[in-house]
Design a protein around this motif. Structure first.
Motif, PDB file in Angstrom:
ATOM      1  N   ASP A  27    -109.730 111.292 -68.033  1.00 11.08           N
ATOM      2  CA  ASP A  27    -110.472 110.405 -67.135  1.00 11.08           C
ATOM      3  C   ASP A  27    -111.243 111.209 -66.094  1.00 11.08           C
ATOM      4  O   ASP A  27    -112.384 110.887 -65.758  1.00 11.08           O
ATOM      5  N   VAL A  28    -110.607 112.263 -65.580  1.00  6.04           N
ATOM      6  CA  VAL A  28    -111.279 113.127 -64.604  1.00  6.04           C
ATOM      7  C   VAL A  28    -112.451 113.849 -65.259  1.00  6.04           C
ATOM      8  O   VAL A  28    -113.548 113.928 -64.695  1.00  6.04           O
ATOM      9  N   PHE A  29    -112.234 114.359 -66.464  1.00  7.21           N
ATOM     10  CA  PHE A  29    -113.301 115.066 -67.168  1.00  7.21           C
ATOM     11  C   PHE A  29    -114.500 114.143 -67.427  1.00  7.21           C
ATOM     12  O   PHE A  29    -115.652 114.563 -67.302  1.00  7.21           O
ATOM     13  N   VAL A  30    -114.221 112.893 -67.797  1.00  8.77           N
ATOM     14  CA  VAL A  30    -115.312 111.938 -68.040  1.00  8.77           C
ATOM     15  C   VAL A  30    -116.095 111.688 -66.755  1.00  8.77           C
ATOM     16  O   VAL A  30    -117.334 111.636 -66.757  1.00  8.77           O
ATOM     17  N   GLU A  31    -115.370 111.536 -65.660  1.00  8.76           N
ATOM     18  CA  GLU A  31    -116.029 111.294 -64.360  1.00  8.76           C
ATOM     19  C   GLU A  31    -116.994 112.426 -64.021  1.00  8.76           C
ATOM     20  O   GLU A  31    -118.145 112.191 -63.635  1.00  8.76           O
ATOM     21  N   TYR A  32    -116.527 113.664 -64.186  1.00  7.24           N
ATOM     22  CA  TYR A  32    -117.378 114.804 -63.812  1.00  7.24           C
ATOM     23  C   TYR A  32    -118.395 115.139 -64.898  1.00  7.24           C
ATOM     24  O   TYR A  32    -119.427 115.760 -64.614  1.00  7.24           O
ATOM     25  N   PHE A  33    -118.112 114.739 -66.120  1.00  6.15           N
ATOM     26  CA  PHE A  33    -119.114 114.875 -67.183  1.00  6.15           C
ATOM     27  C   PHE A  33    -120.343 114.034 -66.842  1.00  6.15           C
ATOM     28  O   PHE A  33    -121.480 114.464 -67.018  1.00  6.15           O
ATOM     29  N   ASN A  34    -120.081 112.836 -66.324  1.00  8.23           N
ATOM     30  CA  ASN A  34    -121.180 111.952 -65.931  1.00  8.23           C
ATOM     31  C   ASN A  34    -121.982 112.522 -64.762  1.00  8.23           C
ATOM     32  O   ASN A  34    -123.153 112.195 -64.581  1.00  8.23           O
ATOM     33  N   LYS A  35    -121.355 113.391 -63.969  1.00 13.19           N
ATOM     34  CA  LYS A  35    -122.037 114.009 -62.830  1.00 13.19           C
ATOM     35  C   LYS A  35    -122.734 115.308 -63.216  1.00 13.19           C
ATOM     36  O   LYS A  35    -123.387 115.923 -62.373  1.00 13.19           O
ATOM     37  N   GLY A  36    -122.553 115.749 -64.475  1.00  9.02           N
ATOM     38  CA  GLY A  36    -123.199 116.979 -64.923  1.00  9.02           C
ATOM     39  C   GLY A  36    -122.461 118.237 -64.521  1.00  9.02           C
ATOM     40  O   GLY A  36    -123.074 119.310 -64.404  1.00  9.02           O
ATOM     41  N   ASP A  37    -121.147 118.161 -64.310  1.00  6.14           N
ATOM     42  CA  ASP A  37    -120.383 119.319 -63.850  1.00  6.14           C
ATOM     43  C   ASP A  37    -119.710 120.066 -64.997  1.00  6.14           C
ATOM     44  O   ASP A  37    -118.696 120.728 -64.813  1.00  6.14           O
ATOM     45  N   ARG A  38    -120.275 119.968 -66.199  1.00  4.13           N
ATOM     46  CA  ARG A  38    -119.767 120.719 -67.345  1.00  4.13           C
ATOM     47  C   ARG A  38    -120.398 122.106 -67.314  1.00  4.13           C
ATOM     48  O   ARG A  38    -121.614 122.236 -67.286  1.00  4.13           O
ATOM     49  N   GLY A  42    -116.706 125.761 -70.216  1.00  2.00           N
ATOM     50  CA  GLY A  42    -115.596 124.950 -69.726  1.00  2.00           C
ATOM     51  C   GLY A  42    -116.078 124.023 -68.625  1.00  2.00           C
ATOM     52  O   GLY A  42    -117.165 123.460 -68.703  1.00  2.00           O
ATOM     53  N   TRP A  43    -115.257 123.882 -67.586  1.00  2.00           N
ATOM     54  CA  TRP A  43    -115.605 123.017 -66.461  1.00  2.00           C
ATOM     55  C   TRP A  43    -115.739 123.848 -65.201  1.00  2.00           C
ATOM     56  O   TRP A  43    -115.161 124.918 -65.079  1.00  2.00           O
ATOM     57  N   LYS A  44    -116.493 123.332 -64.253  1.00  5.66           N
ATOM     58  CA  LYS A  44    -116.627 124.010 -62.973  1.00  5.66           C
ATOM     59  C   LYS A  44    -115.278 123.978 -62.249  1.00  5.66           C
ATOM     60  O   LYS A  44    -114.473 123.069 -62.459  1.00  5.66           O
ATOM     61  N   PRO A  45    -114.994 124.977 -61.391  1.00  5.38           N
ATOM     62  CA  PRO A  45    -113.659 125.105 -60.774  1.00  5.38           C
ATOM     63  C   PRO A  45    -113.151 123.844 -60.092  1.00  5.38           C
ATOM     64  O   PRO A  45    -111.968 123.493 -60.212  1.00  5.38           O
ATOM     65  N   ALA A 246    -130.845 105.283 -62.312  1.00  2.00           N
ATOM     66  CA  ALA A 246    -130.782 106.464 -61.444  1.00  2.00           C
ATOM     67  C   ALA A 246    -130.131 107.662 -62.119  1.00  2.00           C
ATOM     68  O   ALA A 246    -130.354 108.799 -61.707  1.00  2.00           O
ATOM     69  N   ASP A 247    -129.335 107.438 -63.142  1.00  6.16           N
ATOM     70  CA  ASP A 247    -128.585 108.538 -63.779  1.00  6.16           C
ATOM     71  C   ASP A 247    -128.666 108.394 -65.296  1.00  6.16           C
ATOM     72  O   ASP A 247    -127.900 107.660 -65.910  1.00  6.16           O
ATOM     73  N   ASP A 248    -129.617 109.099 -65.905  1.00  3.52           N
ATOM     74  CA  ASP A 248    -129.821 108.990 -67.357  1.00  3.52           C
ATOM     75  C   ASP A 248    -128.634 109.530 -68.140  1.00  3.52           C
ATOM     76  O   ASP A 248    -128.385 109.108 -69.265  1.00  3.52           O
TER      77      ASP A 248
END
Length: 272
Positions: A27-38, A42-45, A246-248
């Protein structure tokens, strides 16, 4: 399944992951995936930090960033192996059993050629919809690829060598007038040859140039997608419409979700 730690012979312990822990992390990964933090590998710290906090709060367990990274690598491995199977003829995905579906003869032939997939015949992988979205990325390593700088250097060296060779050839004709006449390239031929090489260089440079960003979804495409989601009230439609315009990235994520999950995702975005 309850979370627990199983001691090893050396006194160290390994974290046993439960479905609830997996869901909280994803769920956390999906949230930040939507924000472009991939990130590229891997993932940003700060995403790992948020995942640690969410899993600990939701599941009342102690874990570290390294536990999250290790579990993410496990999902990455699942995606690579399962996605490769699903790309083959005869394989499908069973949403009810959360595993691949395949006839025995197809599986036997595939398993013989793909030893790393041997344990996936009846492996249960929950939340495949989320995993396949989060870990679906370009896995090319770029090994053996030539950069624009490399292509430029090689082309410049070749042009310089060609020019030097022709200068030496023209000079030698003055010293060897008594020798049989040889045919040399005319200035026009040299110019044509250099022009062709410069054209080749331009083509290589363009091939290495980054592609332009994809065109965002139009308002009509967004309304068409939302219109297919049942039982949404007008106020809810307007809120999620403004969000997708606002967020494609969120629009593309919603588009990729199975039909049964789209309404839940929309309501979650509205309530956030």
């Amino acid at each position: 399944m309850d979370s627990s730690n199983a001691p090893t012979k050396k006194g160290r312990s390994y974290l046993k992951w439960t479905d609830a822990m997996d869901k909280a992390m994803l769920d956390v990964f999906v949230e930040y995936f939507n924000k472009g933090d991939r990130a590229q590998n891997g993932w940003k710290p700060h995403v790992y930090t948020a995942a640690v906090k969410k899993v600990m709060e939701k599941c009342q367990v102690e874990l570290t960033k390294e536990n999250i990274i290790s579990r993410s690598k496990t999902f990455d491995k699942h995606y690579v192996i399962v996605n490769n199977m699903l790309s083959q003829s005869g394989f499908g995905w069973d949403d009810d059993k959360n595993m691949v579906s395949v006839e025995d003869d197809v599986w036997n032939n595939y398993a013989k050629a793909n030893k790393d997939a041997a344990s996936y015949r009846y492996k249960v992988i929950k939340y495949w919809d989320m995993i396949s979205t989060l870990y679906n990325r370009d896995r090319a390593t770029g090994e053996g690829a030539r950069t624009a700088n490399e292509s430029t250097t090689e082309m410049a060296e070749e042009i310089a060598n060609t020019t030097a060779t022709n200068k030496d050839a023209n000079s030698s004709t003055k010293d060897d007038e008594d020798r049989p006449k040889k045919r040399y390239r005319s200035d026009d031929s040299i110019a044509t040859m250099l022009g062709d090489k410069l054209d080749n260089f331009t083509a290589v440079f363009k091939a290495d140039a980054p592609e332009p960003p994809p065109k965002p979804a139009s308002p009509g495409e967004i309304w068409a997608l939302l219109g297919g989601i049942p039982d949404l009230e007008d106020d809810q439609l307007l809120v999620i419409y403004d969000l997708l315009v606002a967020d494609d990235r969120k629009f593309k994520f919603l588009l990729a979700l199975p039909e049964r999950m789209k309404k839940k995702w929309v309501l979650k975005q509205i309530s956030t």
